[in-house]
Design an enzyme around this catalytic site. Sequence first.
Site, PDB file in Angstrom:
ATOM      1  N   LEU A   1       0.807  -1.219   0.000  1.00 25.43           N
ATOM      2  CA  LEU A   1       0.000   0.000   0.000  1.00 25.43           C
ATOM      3  C   LEU A   1       0.842   1.272   0.000  1.00 25.43           C
ATOM      4  CD1 LEU A   1      -2.827   1.324   0.255  1.00 25.43           C
ATOM      5  CD2 LEU A   1      -2.578   1.107   2.731  1.00 25.43           C
TER       6      LEU A   1
ATOM      7  N   LYS B   1       9.844   1.605   7.160  1.00 28.03           N
ATOM      8  CA  LYS B   1       9.006   1.319   5.988  1.00 28.03           C
ATOM      9  C   LYS B   1       8.911  -0.180   5.723  1.00 28.03           C
ATOM     10  CE  LYS B   1       9.287   5.638   3.405  1.00 28.03           C
ATOM     11  NZ  LYS B   1       9.639   6.274   2.116  1.00 28.03           N
ATOM     12  N   GLY B   2       7.702  -0.635   5.508  1.00 24.96           N
ATOM     13  CA  GLY B   2       7.486  -2.017   5.104  1.00 24.96           C
ATOM     14  C   GLY B   2       7.478  -3.025   6.246  1.00 24.96           C
TER      15      GLY B   2
ATOM     16  N   SER C   1      -0.491  -5.530   2.730  1.00 26.75           N
ATOM     17  CA  SER C   1       0.118  -4.441   3.489  1.00 26.75           C
ATOM     18  C   SER C   1       0.202  -4.801   4.963  1.00 26.75           C
ATOM     19  CB  SER C   1      -0.720  -3.167   3.322  1.00 26.75           C
ATOM     20  OG  SER C   1      -0.307  -2.169   4.224  1.00 26.75           O
TER      21      SER C   1
ATOM     22  N   LYS D   1       6.982  -8.864   7.068  1.00 27.78           N
ATOM     23  CA  LYS D   1       8.015  -8.748   6.047  1.00 27.78           C
ATOM     24  C   LYS D   1       9.345  -8.516   6.751  1.00 27.78           C
ATOM     25  CE  LYS D   1       4.591  -6.445   3.113  1.00 27.78           C
ATOM     26  NZ  LYS D   1       4.182  -5.179   2.495  1.00 27.78           N
TER      27      LYS D   1
ATOM     28  N   GLU E   1       6.204  -3.578  -4.672  1.00 32.10           N
ATOM     29  CA  GLU E   1       6.668  -3.056  -3.383  1.00 32.10           C
ATOM     30  C   GLU E   1       7.574  -1.833  -3.563  1.00 32.10           C
ATOM     31  OE1 GLU E   1       6.903  -3.117  -0.186  1.00 32.10           O
ATOM     32  OE2 GLU E   1       5.821  -4.879   0.526  1.00 32.10           O
ATOM     33  N   ASP E   2       7.710  -1.052  -2.486  1.00 32.56           N
ATOM     34  CA  ASP E   2       8.648   0.078  -2.519  1.00 32.56           C
ATOM     35  C   ASP E   2       9.701  -0.008  -1.413  1.00 32.56           C
ATOM     36  OD1 ASP E   2       6.937   0.713  -0.309  1.00 32.56           O
ATOM     37  OD2 ASP E   2       7.636   2.795  -0.458  1.00 32.56           O
TER      38      ASP E   2
END
Length: 219
Positions: free
Chosen positions: A9, A44-45, A115, A146, A170-171
């Site tokens: 997301l 992040k992530g 997400s 993750k 993914e970013d």
Amino acid sequence: MIKGFIFDLDGVLTDTAEYHYQAWKRMANKLGIPLDREMNEQLKGISRMDSLERILAIGNQTEKYSVEEKEQLANEKDEDYKKLILSVTPNDLLPGIADLLADLKKENIRLALASASKNGPVIMEKLGIADLFDTVVDPASLANGKPDPEIFIKGAEQLQLKTEECVGVEDAQAGIESINAAGIFSVGVGTKEMMKNADYAVSDTSELKLSDILKKATN
């Protein structure tokens, strides 16, 4: 043949990272822990609880709180974040995403959200894209966050597809590791260095073209 796309997301469909940062920074300030944007990149992530543990580690406060107190801190941050995301609208879709989702639906490719955010469904409603997705992986149902592959494996299962029939987008480095470990074709959005392990990478969401992705994934 690719039959499903599994999306992260934040940083892929929209960018609520700023809201996360604001909420975490308020929490960190309350605890007397310095948190800047560079440190925030490490969050992040990854899951909410893992993020809190990293923040507490910065302030050498990991042992200061009980499991229950940590849950309470994470919930306080989440409530703050929920207030901040009330302002999200369809205009907050990242560049190129509306066209990509439209192209995917034209090709009857199934869509899943994977997400770590428990607020994914709410944000998707506010973005006006909830009806386009076939399924959402519930992060509360996962044993591991993750970079463990569980969330993407579950996404494929919920789409009733084999992992090799899916593409993951993914970013974050942790997200790319997760996709790769799941045996799914990974598409990364970000710098070359950050996305060096992705099967295919672009620097910006506006460069995400379905024809290019399918060509790479089926070669």
